[in-house]
Write a protein that holds these residues in place. Structure first.
Motif, PDB file in Angstrom:
ATOM      1  N   ASP A  59       0.826  -1.205   0.000  1.00 30.72           N
ATOM      2  CA  ASP A  59       0.000   0.000   0.000  1.00 30.72           C
ATOM      3  C   ASP A  59       0.863   1.259   0.000  1.00 30.72           C
ATOM      4  O   ASP A  59       0.511   2.261  -0.627  1.00 30.72           O
ATOM      5  CB  ASP A  59      -0.919   0.006   1.224  1.00 30.72           C
ATOM      6  CG  ASP A  59      -2.017  -1.045   1.145  1.00 30.72           C
ATOM      7  OD1 ASP A  59      -2.362  -1.448   0.022  1.00 30.72           O
ATOM      8  OD2 ASP A  59      -2.524  -1.467   2.204  1.00 30.72           O
ATOM      9  N   GLY A  62       2.001   1.733  -3.531  1.00 30.39           N
ATOM     10  CA  GLY A  62       0.868   2.127  -4.364  1.00 30.39           C
ATOM     11  C   GLY A  62       0.428   3.557  -4.123  1.00 30.39           C
ATOM     12  O   GLY A  62       0.065   4.278  -5.064  1.00 30.39           O
ATOM     13  N   ALA A  63       0.472   3.998  -2.880  1.00 29.84           N
ATOM     14  CA  ALA A  63       0.083   5.369  -2.561  1.00 29.84           C
ATOM     15  C   ALA A  63       1.040   6.374  -3.192  1.00 29.84           C
ATOM     16  O   ALA A  63       0.623   7.411  -3.715  1.00 29.84           O
ATOM     17  CB  ALA A  63       0.035   5.555  -1.049  1.00 29.84           C
ATOM     18  N   LEU A  66       0.286   6.515  -6.884  1.00 31.13           N
ATOM     19  CA  LEU A  66      -0.930   7.268  -7.176  1.00 31.13           C
ATOM     20  C   LEU A  66      -0.693   8.775  -7.089  1.00 31.13           C
ATOM     21  O   LEU A  66      -1.172   9.531  -7.948  1.00 31.13           O
ATOM     22  CB  LEU A  66      -2.042   6.855  -6.207  1.00 31.13           C
ATOM     23  CG  LEU A  66      -3.377   7.569  -6.419  1.00 31.13           C
ATOM     24  CD1 LEU A  66      -3.969   7.195  -7.781  1.00 31.13           C
ATOM     25  CD2 LEU A  66      -4.365   7.232  -5.316  1.00 31.13           C
ATOM     26  N   VAL A 262      -5.094   1.999  -2.244  1.00 27.16           N
ATOM     27  CA  VAL A 262      -4.924   2.795  -3.456  1.00 27.16           C
ATOM     28  C   VAL A 262      -6.274   3.110  -4.087  1.00 27.16           C
ATOM     29  O   VAL A 262      -6.539   4.253  -4.493  1.00 27.16           O
ATOM     30  CB  VAL A 262      -4.010   2.062  -4.458  1.00 27.16           C
ATOM     31  CG1 VAL A 262      -3.935   2.829  -5.779  1.00 27.16           C
ATOM     32  CG2 VAL A 262      -2.613   1.897  -3.879  1.00 27.16           C
ATOM     33  N   GLU A 266      -7.838   6.896  -4.395  1.00 25.30           N
ATOM     34  CA  GLU A 266      -8.221   7.440  -5.702  1.00 25.30           C
ATOM     35  C   GLU A 266      -9.673   7.901  -5.702  1.00 25.30           C
ATOM     36  O   GLU A 266     -10.023   8.905  -6.322  1.00 25.30           O
ATOM     37  CB  GLU A 266      -8.004   6.383  -6.782  1.00 25.30           C
ATOM     38  CG  GLU A 266      -8.105   6.910  -8.188  1.00 25.30           C
ATOM     39  CD  GLU A 266      -7.605   5.897  -9.201  1.00 25.30           C
ATOM     40  OE1 GLU A 266      -7.294   6.317 -10.336  1.00 25.30           O
ATOM     41  OE2 GLU A 266      -7.514   4.701  -8.868  1.00 25.30           O
TER      42      GLU A 266
END
Length: 504
Positions: A59, A62-63, A66, A262, A266
């Motif tokens: 995570d 992924g953050a 993003l 994520v 979003e």
């Protein structure tokens, strides 16, 4: 020898910063994909910050990805280590893609932790929307570490800060560097680590802090240091193509697509906690040995310790309290404060030299009344689930730097309880007023440590014992550092006699 050192320092001296390009401070974006889902939250909480703890490496990666993908105006990125592995290359690609959209990318990297990346960074630095600066750089490039031989006192001070800020709206601050071992992938032993995603008021402080470092006397434009020209122009693409052929690449991409954090981020549905958050950090003057006491993070932490009333739970991978630290923890115990510390066991510690500095204070800490726990070494990746807990689950090596006081507030950042963090490296982190996060850390100590860590105790002869509880609840007492050889223990003990504690 002295003459040789003087000649080397003159020959490989740092260039002048007189011609360093000026750079304007980041302004908070007033539009864009990052703002749209959180605009109403920012209006509802104008004087607070929304935070979310990222305990899962997947995570956390992924953050960051993003934020890079959705940035519309700026990316300010600051790290101690950046590896040229899968996650390192993917994030560099995401920065380049942002620059292709017209986003201004500023990348500030400590020069000690970018081994092998000179050609790729040089290529990125040529992009009109990307500027790379090296912090406290090595002037010798091909035999980089040889620089310590003639410029040790300067090069021994490093920038340990870690932040990833997009559009002046959202930031990630914590303990993770950029590399596979921090993001739950690859063949290397995994690190248990912790970051915080934040939006709101505190982001402005992170941007201002970045500006201090970016404009400091220790930040050199990459082209001032790396003078070799990049001829191919496809260094990053080639590295990405090579790694894209691996099974690791396909597997990680699939795992990322399933990240609930994520997806929620979003969509603007991530359950942020809105509270008071304060950035505490060192001045970049610390690198030059010129920071005053009120400009150093350790002074702010010392003041915080003075306000502890009932409990302090500490997680520090490199824990070297020193005589003064032992006395401070002992003083807390005397006034009724419960002190608990989780650090790496010898077998889990990736820096045995640092463990030698810690080992000689274990008995004193226990006699002072503190509770000590040492993480067991594991050879499987940590739990990647979203609910792994604020301190994560058992993994190969502890890397998170956090502590909670009085079940009311928590610090999460880059600071270790060791002399290097206190006096040599620059550090940063968030002090968060959060009973929820603080109690999650307390719960980890109360309920999960017996499964993943050894508890240290003193026997009747004041010798250290390691209490190892199995899943069935049975306890085994060990009289030497678990999962180590006699040779390893002898080496660590001998290292402990060296007069180098100030370096650890």
């Amino acid at each position: 020898m002295v003459v040789a050192i003087v000649i080397a320092r003159v020959t490989f001296r740092l260039p002048s910063l007189a011609d360093r390009p000026a750079s304007s401070a980041t302004k908070t974006a007033t539009s864009g994909p990052l703002l749209k889902p959180v605009a109403h939250l920012l209006e509802e909480h104008p004087d607070k910050s929304g935070v979310y703890a990222l305990s899962s490496g997947l995570d956390a990666f992924g953050a960051r990805g993003l934020l890079a993908r959705e940035a519309a105006q700026s990316l300010d990125v600051q790290y101690y280590i950046w590896h040229g592995d899968l996650t390192g290359l993917l994030l560099l690609e995401s920065l380049r893609e942002a620059a292709e959209r017209g986003v201004t990318v500023r990348l500030l990297l400590d020069d000690n932790g970018i081994s092998g990346l000179d050609p790729i960074l040089s290529e990125l630095n040529m992009h009109p929307h990307i500027e790379v600066r090296l912090y406290n750089p090595f002037t010798l490039r091909k035999f980089k570490m040889a620089g310590f031989l003639f410029d040790f006192l300067r090069l021994n001070r490093r920038m340990h800060n870690k932040s990833f800020t997009a559009d002046g709206l959202a930031t990630i601050v914590g303990g993770r560097n950029i590399g596979d071992e921090y993001f739950d992938t690859g063949s290397q032993p995994m690190f248990l680590d912790l970051d915080v995603l934040a939006i709101g008021k505190v982001v402005r402080d992170v941007s201002a802090d970045f500006e201090k470092y970016w404009s400091s006397a220790s930040a050199y434009p990459l082209e001032f240091i790396i003078t070799e020209s990049v001829t191919g122009g496809d260094e990053l693409d080639h590295a990405l193509w090579e790694i894209s052929k691996s099974a690791q690449y396909d597997t990680y991409k699939k795992r990322l697509s399933a990240s609930a954090v994520v997806n929620d981020l979003e969509a603007g549905t991530l359950p942020l906690e809105w509270t008071e958050v304060r950035l505490i950090s060192d001045s970049p003057l610390k690198t030059l040995g010129k920071a005053k006491s009120d400009q150093m993070l350790i002074g702010k932490i010392d003041k915080l310790m003075d306000d502890v009333h009932s409990s302090i739970d500490v997680i520090s991978p490199y824990f070297v309290p020193g005589k003064q630290g032992v006395e401070e923890f002992a003083a807390l115990e005397k006034k009724g404060v419960e002190v608990r510390v989780l650090t790496n066991s010898m077998s889990a510690n990736d820096v045995k030299l640092v463990h030698s500095g810690y080992a000689k204070y274990r008995e004193k800490m226990l006699k002072a009344g503190a509770e000590l726990f040492e993480l067991k070494a594991q050879h499987s990746p940590p739990d990647n689930s979203r609910d792994a807990g604020i301190a994560g689950s058992s993994g190969s090596s502890l890397h998170a730097k956090t502590f909670a006081t009085d079940e009311e507030r928590i610090y999460i950042g880059s600071f270790n309880f060791d002399p290097r963090s206190m006096q040599l490296n620059t550090e940063m982190g968030f002090l968060i007023e959060s009973k929820t996060m603080a109690r999650q850390l307390k719960y980890g100590f109360d309920e999960t440590l017996e499964d993943i860590a050894y508890r240290l105790e003193l026997d009747d002869n004041h010798q250290i014992e390691w209490l190892d509880r199995s899943a069935s609840g049975d306890a085994q007492r060990l009289d030497v550092d678990p999962e180590t050889t006699r040779a390893e223990r002898i080496v660590v003990k001998l290292l402990g006699y060296l007069p180098i504690q100030w370096l650890l």
